[in-house]
Design an enzyme around this catalytic site. Structure first.
Site, PDB file in Angstrom:
ATOM      1  N   HIS A  10       0.828  -1.197   0.000  1.00 57.12           N
ATOM      2  CA  HIS A  10       0.000   0.000   0.000  1.00 57.12           C
ATOM      3  C   HIS A  10       0.861   1.243   0.000  1.00 57.12           C
ATOM      4  O   HIS A  10       2.036   1.211   0.360  1.00 57.12           O
ATOM      5  CB  HIS A  10      -0.950   0.015   1.201  1.00 57.12           C
ATOM      6  N   CYS A  55       0.623   2.723  12.039  1.00 53.08           N
ATOM      7  CA  CYS A  55       1.639   2.486  11.018  1.00 53.08           C
ATOM      8  C   CYS A  55       1.868   3.797  10.277  1.00 53.08           C
ATOM      9  O   CYS A  55       1.139   4.765  10.480  1.00 53.08           O
ATOM     10  CB  CYS A  55       1.229   1.379  10.047  1.00 53.08           C
TER      11      CYS A  55
END
Length: 680
Positions: free
Chosen positions: A66, A183
């Protein structure tokens, strides 16, 4: 809001490549082919940069590469069911279900929330089982849309956490734990770790509440929940927001991925910490807690690099502002403005300049303003080593480390130890300040520790060690290099000297080797004359070679191969045009810090070419600084520009070639993730 996934973004039972790089590139091509992104290479580069920081393979045959990327125009999910699977770094083997999550750089919160729902759904066996059993692209689209809330049959707004087998409800005397997950992107791992910890807490009979800090924002835990907690889990790859809320609590720190893969172990460690009086605790200082959290999952080498890059990041504004002011000073006041600048501005004022005619007044005005700009710039540049040292110490010990770090940096300058001395001084000051800050001081002394005791003792120790042990050996090394260059210029071909100086100027981009070459050039200017032009030749070669790295990085990242650089690097490339033109080699530091094993060799090659050509064209520079802004002090200007252009092009194409054709893993095995926050 447009559909996040369409049948055109789905690949079923396909072989997209033998490795994860090929799979990511193929999925990026799908996104571009559907008109949802503009550049395959740019999207691939951003996703690959995230993959290099931490592999995105997860247990259960799942992978979620991603990125946020400037190339993405619509938030998108590209899905592949691979046959055979491909290794994405999961502990249990290859992944057969791969989602490429592609978000625009400025994605709206609603879009980011949709993408995070997918990540949470991947924690559920029924969702992944349905994807493996799907018979068509349209069926995959339906399953995913239901999970992320883009279908009339969609579940509740927040997909529920994964079901926990044989769950044990918390009892009245259960251990109370609060957790934070985060994250770098805040889309996928953040929410998967939150759900995994929630499920594990329920299974183990622990009263556990999680605060996922995602890109779409976060809802802070209630103060009473934190106050009643027995321990804290920080499963994060980035700084925890408002960490002071948890001050004093026993803490277990890990990377966010461990929260997904080993939630039971993290909870067990947190329970053990509640019974250990010597367990690590969240620091009371916001910055200290944040730094500790963000570096907890890094290796020692990566932590040291992050510390050094913190110092560099704070130093760069001094370089940029000071260097440009010096260049403006040369442009307005002439190349000899350095001789009397201090005297001119201390003994004159703008409103009492001599006015013996318009030409005289304008000449005096230019000299005066040039002196003003030059002195402000020179003063700014004088802080470089101290700022580097001070903020290295800050990265280690928070605010109590700044003062001893600045002092150690100033001592390094006093000892002629330069940048190496500043780095060593900053590390010494930071370590000593950190150690003192972790002492269990009496309550009556704690208030004095950060403002008096730590700065005093850390300054004495760090600066004392610089004076007694480190300063003179480093200064001797730099003096020896200077002497060697002088002898070489007198005994060898001048072109060879140009090559060596070009290599030195590009080796550490404003560091000690660069400064030795520059000091060698400037020290000889006073001896230059029409009869002895060698010092002028050396000065021109040094200045031209020092301009190559930032100009080459600007050319490569903004013109030649934008897709090979992260969005942050492309922004730095825009600034590097001006920095390079002004002879500020440090403009290439952000690129070298992120990718030193490609950028530095490429820069040295171009610098050697420029140095050699400058000597071959017999280019002379009477100005010690300023780049193209002191063109009037360079002769011949065409030779200077041609040498500069040749080296810039060589470096730009070399670094692009290395990025595209030399495997990143082989080159970056020893490198840590980039500080800056590029793409995650």
């Amino acid at each position: 809001m447009t559909d996040t996934i369409t049948s055109g973004l789905v690949s079923l039972d396909a072989a997209l490549g033998d490795d994860k790089a090929a799979v990511i590139r193929a999925l990026a091509a799908r996104v571009v082919a559907q008109g949802r992104a503009t550049d395959v290479e740019a999207l691939y580069a951003d996703a690959w940069a995230r993959e290099q920081k931490d592999e995105t393979g997860l247990p259960g045959g799942i992978a979620i590469p991603h990125a946020k990327s400037a190339a993405v125009t619509e938030p998108s999910l590209a899905f592949a069911r691979l046959s055979p699977g491909v290794d994405f770094g999961a502990p249990d083997g290859p992944a057969d279900l791969v989602f490429l999550i592609a978000a625009p750089e400025g994605a709206a919160e609603a879009h980011l929330a949709v993408l995070s729902k997918l990540a949470r759904s991947l924690m559920q066996d029924d969702f992944t089982g349905a994807l493996r059993a799907a018979a068509s692209d349209d069926e995959v689209v339906r399953i995913v849309r239901e999970a992320i809330g883009e279908s009339d049959a969609a579940p509740a707004a927040d997909t529920a956490p994964a079901a926990a087998p044989t769950a044990a409800e918390p009892t009245a005397d259960a251990v109370r734990i609060v957790a934070v997950t985060a994250c770098a992107t805040g889309i996928a791992h953040t929410f998967m770790a939150a759900d995994a910890l929630t499920a594990a807490g329920k299974k183990n009979g622990v009263d556990l509440v999680v605060e996922p800090q995602g890109s779409s924002g976060y809802q802070a835990l209630p103060a009473d929940v934190i106050a009643n907690a027995d321990a804290v889990i920080f499963a994060t790859d980035v700084d925890v927001r408002e960490p002071q809320r948890f001050a004093g609590k026993p803490v277990v720190r890990s990377g966010v991925k461990r929260g997904i893969e080993q939630p039971d172990q993290l909870i067990a460690e947190a329970i053990a910490a509640t019974k250990d009086p010597n367990a690590a605790r969240v620091a009371a200082s916001t910055s200290a807690a944040s730094t500790a959290t963000s570096t907890a999952s890094l290796s020692w080498g990566a932590r040291i690099q992050r510390i050094l890059l913190t110092g560099v990041s704070y130093m760069i504004p001094f370089v940029a502002g000071g260097g440009l002011l010096i260049a403006l000073g040369f442009l307005l006041g002439g190349y000899d403005v350095t001789d009397d600048a201090a005297t001119i501005i201390t003994q004159n004022a703008l409103w009492d300049l001599p006015t013996g005619g318009e030409d005289l007044f304008l000449g005096n005005l230019g000299l005066y303003l040039g002196s003003v700009f030059f002195m402000i710039g020179a003063t700014s540049m004088g802080f470089l080593v101290s700022a580097l040292s001070g903020y290295i110490a800050f990265a280690i010990a928070d605010r109590p480390g700044i003062a001893p770090g600045f002092v150690a940096g100033a001592v390094a300058v006093l000892m002629n130890a330069g940048f190496i001395g500043g780095i060593i001084g900053g590390l010494l000051a930071g370590v000593v300040a950190w150690w003192l800050g972790n002492l269990n001081a009496p309550r009556w002394l704690r208030g004095l520790m950060p403002v008096v005791i730590i700065p005093l003792l850390a300054s004495i120790v760090a600066s004392g060690l610089m004076i007694l042990f480190f300063g003179r050996p480093i200064a001797t090394l730099m003096t020896g290099l200077n002497t060697w260059l002088t002898d070489l210029a007198g005994t060898s071909g001048i072109i060879l000297v140009g090559v060596i100086l070009g290599l030195m100027m590009c080796f550490d981009l404003g560091g000690p080797v660069n400064k030795v070459a520059y000091a060698f050039a400037t020290a000889g200017l006073a001896a230059g004359s029409p009869e002895n032009p060698t010092p002028y030749l050396i000065m021109a070669a040094v200045m031209a070679a020092g301009m190559v790295p930032p100009l080459a990085m600007a050319l490569a990242s903004t013109v030649i191969a934008r897709g090979s650089f992260t969005p942050v690097e492309r922004e730095n490339g825009k600034a590097a045009w001006l920095l390079g033109a002004a002879f500020i080699s440090e403009g290439a530091i952000p690129f070298a810090a992120a990718d030193p094993l490609r950028v530095i060799p490429a820069s040295m090659l171009g610098g050697a070419v420029t140095g050699a050509l400058s000597m071959a064209f017999a280019v002379e520079s009477l100005a010690p600084h300023g780049g193209i802004f002191v063109f009037f002090a360079i002769n011949p200007v065409w030779g200077f520009l041609l040498a500069l252009l040749a080296g810039t092009v060589v470096t730009a194409f070399t670094v692009v070639g290395l990025k595209r054709f030399v495997g990143r893993k082989e080159l970056e095995a020893a490198e840590a993730p980039m500080m800056a926050p590029a793409v995650a």
